[in-house]
Design an enzyme around this catalytic site. Structure first.
Site, PDB file in Angstrom:
ATOM      1  N   GLU A  43       0.862  -1.183   0.000  1.00  0.00           N
ATOM      2  CA  GLU A  43       0.000   0.000   0.000  1.00  0.00           C
ATOM      3  C   GLU A  43       0.898   1.232   0.000  1.00  0.00           C
ATOM      4  O   GLU A  43       1.620   1.493   0.960  1.00  0.00           O
ATOM      5  CB  GLU A  43      -0.898   0.009   1.236  1.00  0.00           C
ATOM      6  CG  GLU A  43      -1.731   1.277   1.385  1.00  0.00           C
ATOM      7  CD  GLU A  43      -2.437   1.369   2.733  1.00  0.00           C
ATOM      8  OE1 GLU A  43      -2.671   2.509   3.202  1.00  0.00           O
ATOM      9  OE2 GLU A  43      -2.747   0.316   3.329  1.00  0.00           O
ATOM     10  N   ARG A  47       0.391  10.363   0.733  1.00  0.00           N
ATOM     11  CA  ARG A  47       0.766  11.435   1.652  1.00  0.00           C
ATOM     12  C   ARG A  47       1.876  12.310   1.090  1.00  0.00           C
ATOM     13  O   ARG A  47       2.187  13.367   1.647  1.00  0.00           O
ATOM     14  CB  ARG A  47       1.232  10.849   2.987  1.00  0.00           C
ATOM     15  CG  ARG A  47       0.186  10.007   3.696  1.00  0.00           C
ATOM     16  CD  ARG A  47       0.751   9.410   4.960  1.00  0.00           C
ATOM     17  NE  ARG A  47      -0.071   8.341   5.489  1.00  0.00           N
ATOM     18  CZ  ARG A  47       0.276   7.555   6.493  1.00  0.00           C
ATOM     19  NH1 ARG A  47       1.443   7.742   7.100  1.00  0.00           N
ATOM     20  NH2 ARG A  47      -0.529   6.596   6.903  1.00  0.00           N
ATOM     21  N   THR A  71      -4.401   6.238   1.978  1.00  0.00           N
ATOM     22  CA  THR A  71      -4.748   7.614   2.333  1.00  0.00           C
ATOM     23  C   THR A  71      -5.499   8.296   1.191  1.00  0.00           C
ATOM     24  O   THR A  71      -5.208   9.427   0.803  1.00  0.00           O
ATOM     25  CB  THR A  71      -3.492   8.434   2.727  1.00  0.00           C
ATOM     26  OG1 THR A  71      -2.580   7.619   3.462  1.00  0.00           O
ATOM     27  CG2 THR A  71      -3.877   9.609   3.614  1.00  0.00           C
ATOM     28  N   LYS A 131     -10.899  -1.218   7.467  1.00  0.00           N
ATOM     29  CA  LYS A 131      -9.657  -0.891   8.151  1.00  0.00           C
ATOM     30  C   LYS A 131     -10.007  -0.287   9.512  1.00  0.00           C
ATOM     31  O   LYS A 131     -10.972   0.483   9.615  1.00  0.00           O
ATOM     32  CB  LYS A 131      -8.879   0.119   7.313  1.00  0.00           C
ATOM     33  CG  LYS A 131      -7.620   0.669   7.968  1.00  0.00           C
ATOM     34  CD  LYS A 131      -6.880   1.576   6.999  1.00  0.00           C
ATOM     35  CE  LYS A 131      -5.623   2.168   7.611  1.00  0.00           C
ATOM     36  NZ  LYS A 131      -4.803   2.875   6.606  1.00  0.00           N
TER      37      LYS A 131
END
Length: 211
Positions: A43, A47, A71, A131
């Protein structure tokens, strides 16, 4: 359907490495080291400005790894991530716009939740995997046990504050097929180009499924 695909992604490895990158070249080396250690999923978070380029580079240059975008908060980010080659997407919390894109483009998506109400919101949308972030802050394995008693048909990918020596506590739960972890790819290893350290960390992470 996407929700079935999400569980398939979660079944690839006991740990999904959560990686923050500063350049695409390093991302490729990280992915290759993970594959060499037996971890075939990654993943890459959005960011940093390098996130999308890193996803594209991994998708094009590294065989046998499932690359996802982390994200992901907005519709635009979701579309860009998929166009770059992401095979799944992850959000730290609820992002209904991202869920809509995932449904429309039939891609695996793992939305985040922290409370019973948030999990219930996702359930109403048909989500069967979530998650839990930040897992160590919201109660750790004990919290997941409590959530599972209310939502017995859900599976969880706890992420946030999980370390190599605490991952087993989460993976011991039947409703936790995998955890998310950043410890596999340390900042020091990346800064020093120590891909062997990443490979060894991946090997140890694979072994967690045997414990």
């Amino acid at each position: 359907m996407k929700y079935a695909q999400t569980r398939q992604v979660m079944a690839i490895a006991p740990v999904i490495p959560v990686v923050v990158v500063s350049d695409a070249a390093s991302a490729v080396e990280i992915a290759r080291a993970l594959v060499a250690g037996g971890i075939r999923v990654i993943e890459v978070t959005l960011r940093t400005e390098a996130g999308l380029a890193a996803i594209e580079a991994i998708a094009q240059q590294v065989d046998d790894i499932c690359v996802g975008a982390g994200t992901v908060w907005t519709e635009a980010q979701a579309e860009q991530a998929i166009d770059a080659g992401a095979e799944f997407m992850v959000s730290p919390g609820i992002a209904d716009d991202v869920n809509a894109v995932a449904q429309a483009r039939d891609i695996a998506y793992l939305p985040g939740a922290q409370t019973v109400s948030e999990i219930a919101h996702l359930k109403r949308q048909g989500v069967t995997a979530t998650k839990l972030f930040p897992a160590s802050v919201v109660g750790g394995p004990a919290a997941i046990k409590a959530f599972a008693s209310v939502f017995p048909d859900l599976v969880f990918c706890p992420t946030g504050g999980i370390k190599e020596d605490t991952a087993r506590d989460y993976l011991a739960l039947d409703c936790v097929p995998c955890v998310g972890g950043s410890w596999l790819v340390s900042a020091d290893a990346v800064a020093g180009g120590d891909w062997e350290a990443v490979r060894l960390a991946a090997e140890r992470a694979v072994a967690l499924s045997d414990s």
